[in-house]
Design a protein around this motif. Structure first.
Motif, PDB file in Angstrom:
ATOM      1  N   ASP A  79       0.835  -1.205   0.000  1.00 41.41           N
ATOM      2  CA  ASP A  79       0.000   0.000   0.000  1.00 41.41           C
ATOM      3  C   ASP A  79       0.873   1.261   0.000  1.00 41.41           C
ATOM      4  O   ASP A  79       0.608   2.217  -0.729  1.00 41.41           O
ATOM      5  CB  ASP A  79      -0.910  -0.016   1.217  1.00 41.41           C
ATOM      6  CG  ASP A  79      -1.773   1.225   1.328  1.00 41.41           C
ATOM      7  OD1 ASP A  79      -2.904   1.215   0.825  1.00 41.41           O
ATOM      8  OD2 ASP A  79      -1.299   2.226   1.917  1.00 41.41           O
ATOM      9  N   LEU A  80       1.926   1.265   0.809  1.00 44.34           N
ATOM     10  CA  LEU A  80       2.772   2.447   0.924  1.00 44.34           C
ATOM     11  C   LEU A  80       3.512   2.736  -0.378  1.00 44.34           C
ATOM     12  O   LEU A  80       3.719   3.899  -0.741  1.00 44.34           O
ATOM     13  CB  LEU A  80       3.763   2.273   2.072  1.00 44.34           C
ATOM     14  CG  LEU A  80       3.144   2.200   3.481  1.00 44.34           C
ATOM     15  CD1 LEU A  80       4.219   1.920   4.513  1.00 44.34           C
ATOM     16  CD2 LEU A  80       2.395   3.485   3.813  1.00 44.34           C
ATOM     17  N   ARG A  81       3.896   1.696  -1.084  1.00 48.25           N
ATOM     18  CA  ARG A  81       4.681   1.899  -2.310  1.00 48.25           C
ATOM     19  C   ARG A  81       3.847   2.516  -3.437  1.00 48.25           C
ATOM     20  O   ARG A  81       4.416   3.009  -4.410  1.00 48.25           O
ATOM     21  CB  ARG A  81       5.308   0.579  -2.759  1.00 48.25           C
ATOM     22  CG  ARG A  81       6.458   0.125  -1.855  1.00 48.25           C
ATOM     23  CD  ARG A  81       7.267  -1.016  -2.482  1.00 48.25           C
ATOM     24  NE  ARG A  81       8.396  -1.386  -1.627  1.00 48.25           N
ATOM     25  CZ  ARG A  81       8.360  -2.344  -0.715  1.00 48.25           C
ATOM     26  NH1 ARG A  81       7.236  -3.035  -0.530  1.00 48.25           N
ATOM     27  NH2 ARG A  81       9.423  -2.622   0.016  1.00 48.25           N
ATOM     28  N   ARG A  82       2.523   2.488  -3.337  1.00 50.85           N
ATOM     29  CA  ARG A  82       1.692   3.076  -4.386  1.00 50.85           C
ATOM     30  C   ARG A  82       1.341   4.533  -4.089  1.00 50.85           C
ATOM     31  O   ARG A  82       0.619   5.171  -4.847  1.00 50.85           O
ATOM     32  CB  ARG A  82       0.396   2.275  -4.572  1.00 50.85           C
ATOM     33  CG  ARG A  82      -0.447   2.156  -3.318  1.00 50.85           C
ATOM     34  CD  ARG A  82      -1.901   1.831  -3.603  1.00 50.85           C
ATOM     35  NE  ARG A  82      -2.599   2.982  -4.139  1.00 50.85           N
ATOM     36  CZ  ARG A  82      -3.087   3.984  -3.408  1.00 50.85           C
ATOM     37  NH1 ARG A  82      -2.922   3.992  -2.099  1.00 50.85           N
ATOM     38  NH2 ARG A  82      -3.715   4.981  -3.974  1.00 50.85           N
ATOM     39  N   ARG A  83       1.858   5.077  -2.993  1.00 50.14           N
ATOM     40  CA  ARG A  83       1.508   6.447  -2.613  1.00 50.14           C
ATOM     41  C   ARG A  83       2.341   7.466  -3.376  1.00 50.14           C
ATOM     42  O   ARG A  83       3.293   7.127  -4.079  1.00 50.14           O
ATOM     43  CB  ARG A  83       1.626   6.608  -1.102  1.00 50.14           C
ATOM     44  CG  ARG A  83       0.558   5.791  -0.389  1.00 50.14           C
ATOM     45  CD  ARG A  83       0.593   5.818   1.106  1.00 50.14           C
ATOM     46  NE  ARG A  83      -0.509   5.035   1.637  1.00 50.14           N
ATOM     47  CZ  ARG A  83      -1.659   5.535   2.070  1.00 50.14           C
ATOM     48  NH1 ARG A  83      -1.864   6.837   2.070  1.00 50.14           N
ATOM     49  NH2 ARG A  83      -2.608   4.742   2.517  1.00 50.14           N
ATOM     50  N   ASP A  84       1.956   8.764  -3.218  1.00 52.51           N
ATOM     51  CA  ASP A  84       2.507   9.784  -4.105  1.00 52.51           C
ATOM     52  C   ASP A  84       3.971  10.122  -3.846  1.00 52.51           C
ATOM     53  O   ASP A  84       4.802  10.113  -4.752  1.00 52.51           O
ATOM     54  CB  ASP A  84       1.647  11.057  -4.067  1.00 52.51           C
ATOM     55  CG  ASP A  84       1.365  11.561  -2.660  1.00 52.51           C
ATOM     56  OD1 ASP A  84       1.936  11.018  -1.685  1.00 52.51           O
ATOM     57  OD2 ASP A  84       0.568  12.508  -2.525  1.00 52.51           O
ATOM     58  N   PHE A  85       4.321  10.424  -2.579  1.00 52.70           N
ATOM     59  CA  PHE A  85       5.684  10.832  -2.258  1.00 52.70           C
ATOM     60  C   PHE A  85       6.184  10.049  -1.053  1.00 52.70           C
ATOM     61  O   PHE A  85       5.393   9.621  -0.202  1.00 52.70           O
ATOM     62  CB  PHE A  85       5.751  12.341  -2.002  1.00 52.70           C
ATOM     63  CG  PHE A  85       5.295  13.139  -3.192  1.00 52.70           C
ATOM     64  CD1 PHE A  85       6.140  13.285  -4.291  1.00 52.70           C
ATOM     65  CD2 PHE A  85       4.034  13.696  -3.227  1.00 52.70           C
ATOM     66  CE1 PHE A  85       5.720  13.988  -5.412  1.00 52.70           C
ATOM     67  CE2 PHE A  85       3.601  14.396  -4.345  1.00 52.70           C
ATOM     68  CZ  PHE A  85       4.447  14.540  -5.441  1.00 52.70           C
ATOM     69  N   THR A  86       7.484   9.889  -0.982  1.00 49.74           N
ATOM     70  CA  THR A  86       8.042   9.049   0.080  1.00 49.74           C
ATOM     71  C   THR A  86       7.726   9.586   1.468  1.00 49.74           C
ATOM     72  O   THR A  86       7.546   8.801   2.405  1.00 49.74           O
ATOM     73  CB  THR A  86       9.566   8.927  -0.081  1.00 49.74           C
ATOM     74  OG1 THR A  86      10.166  10.232  -0.006  1.00 49.74           O
ATOM     75  CG2 THR A  86       9.929   8.285  -1.407  1.00 49.74           C
TER      76      THR A  86
END
Length: 477
Positions: free
Chosen positions: A122-129
């Protein structure tokens, strides 16, 4: 420089708040993972106020409802098809979203929603780190698969995947980069800004409403100049607000140290400072109308630019032309009618004051200024003061003193006449009774005549207003 010990303590404080502990325990009892995610984690680590509580979970939307319902006073869908359920727990509104693993069609504005099965995915598909960090509950384990903490410390915006993949998935993320740069005062990684410039055309698949909402969030930040500059430099502004980059091609009328674009950014900066200075609210609320007007007040200059003898550049009537351009552009961005009306009116009036310094206005001229500003008088005060960007200290002081004088006169006349509600001394029914008329154009003309009489001479008695009306009616010329 961030102190990580203090940052982690602030994050633990959020995790140990009553609302978070209630939800953490409820999901744990139900056998589902729950994590605080995104903005609240980022803001806590930055020492910023945490205003929203966002969670992600292994539970499906239906399971979220079942788990949360016993602990909430209200529960509603904000996008069940996207896996998001909102609830009111204690005195806070929370949003809880099922793990996502979306895929996007190249020509679609919306993702094909696919629910995921891991927090890391889920986190890897988010916009910015810096938005791709989570605090796993109840154990309070920080999950950071894309090195968001390092980028937070460096105050830089990077994407978890390649910028091209991220922006192809959701082109609105390019506008979010500008917004977060302004909100957080972060720099944008060179690869990210280069991808924004290369992929600016992808913005055409995004709806005007979504673009408008991101622009608003950017403008309401503390330092919107940072984000606006990024939008213009990357070519993104050209796709939805082309009047703004057009200002970079127009030299100002005195051919001084800054072009109209830089002048507009300075006016925006100064308007924000004046908002803070003049605010009487316990909690400061930024004014979107003021900021839009400050940014766009000179967009009428490019189409009105003329070269006169002696190498003089003029922009006659750019205020009126600019007001029409503002209406057209804000309509295309789907702004509401009240906002459009207010911003256009301020743009139309922003030059009116500068005649005050040539010759002190009569009371009637001051009344007209207030009447024409209507409910936007305070916003006009801010815009006009902010529009003084000269480096000539003597001139800047002269203009500031002149506007101080104008505001003092407005206050004095307001006390004497309740000027904020200036109306003719006779209303429409009285006009029709005195002149024995039915409703029609002549009644409107008579009303306008009495308004001018009031503005020129102040309040009139009913007898004096009636006598003037009868004289006008006998000889309206």
């Amino acid at each position: 420089m961030l102190n990580m010990a203090d940052s982690l303590a602030a994050l633990r404080s959020v995790a140990e708040s009553p609302t978070v502990e209630i939800l953490s325990a409820a999901f744990s009892r139900a056998g589902h993972e729950l994590a605080l995610v995104g903005g609240p984690v980022r803001d806590a680590l930055l020492g910023r106020p945490v205003n929203d509580l966002d969670f992600t979970t292994s539970a499906s939307p239906e399971e979220i409802i079942r788990i949360v319902k016993p602990h909430s006073s209200a529960l509603w869908d904000v996008g069940r098809e996207f896996g998001t359920i909102a609830a009111r727990v204690l005195d806070e509104t929370v949003e809880i979203t099922t793990y996502r693993a979306d895929s996007y069609d190249a020509d679609s504005r919306k993702p094909e929603v696919v629910f995921g099965d891991t927090l890391e995915g889920d986190l890897r598909r988010r916009d910015f780190t810096v938005n791709a960090m989570a605090l796993r509950l109840p154990g309070q384990v920080l999950v950071d698969p894309a090195n968001g903490v390092d980028h937070l410390l460096a105050r830089v915006l990077r994407t978890p995947s390649t910028p091209e993949q991220s922006f192809s998935d959701d082109p609105l993320r390019m506008l979010r980069a500008a917004r977060f740069a302004a909100q957080l005062n972060f720099r944008v990684d060179e690869e990210v800004s280069a991808a924004m410039a290369r992929m600016a055309d992808r913005l055409t698949i995004i709806s005007a409403e979504r673009i408008r909402d991101e622009l608003n969030k950017l403008l309401l930040s503390d330092i919107p100049r940072v984000g606006i500059s990024l939008l213009v430099d990357s070519g993104l502004a050209e796709r939805f607000l082309p009047e703004l980059p057009a200002l970079t091609l127009t030299q100002d009328d005195h051919k001084r140290h800054k072009d109209v674009y830089e002048h507009s950014l300075t006016v925006l900066d100064q308007a924000i400072a004046l908002e803070y200075e003049r605010s009487t609210d316990e909690v400061f609320v930024p004014n979107l109308v003021v900021r839009l007007a400050a940014l766009l007040h000179d967009i009428g200059k490019p189409p009105t630019r003329r070269f006169e003898p002696g190498n003089v550049v003029t922009f006659h009537h750019h205020d009126v032309v600019g007001a029409k351009m503002v209406k057209k552009r804000l309509r295309e961005l789907r702004y509401d009618n009240d906002t459009i009306k207010a911003v256009a009116r301020l743009v139309e009036l922003h030059l009116r004051f500068f005649g005050y310094t040539d010759a002190k206005w009569s009371d009637s001229a001051v009344r007209r200024y207030v009447r024409d500003a209507g409910p936007y008088l305070e916003e006009l005060h801010i815009l006009v003061r902010a529009d003084v960007t000269t480096r000539n200290v003597r001139k800047a002081d002269r203009l500031a003193f002149a506007y101080d004088d104008l505001e003092n006169r407005i206050e004095e006349l307001s006390k004497e006449e309740e000027m904020n509600a200036v109306r003719p001394d006779l209303n429409g029914e009285q006009i029709m009774a005195i002149l024995d008329l039915r409703p029609g154009p002549i009644v409107g003309q008579a009303y306008a005549f009495l308004m001018e009489l009031r503005l020129d001479h102040g309040p009139q008695s009913e007898e004096a207003a009636t006598a003037a009306l009868l004289e006008w009616y006998r000889d309206p010329a």
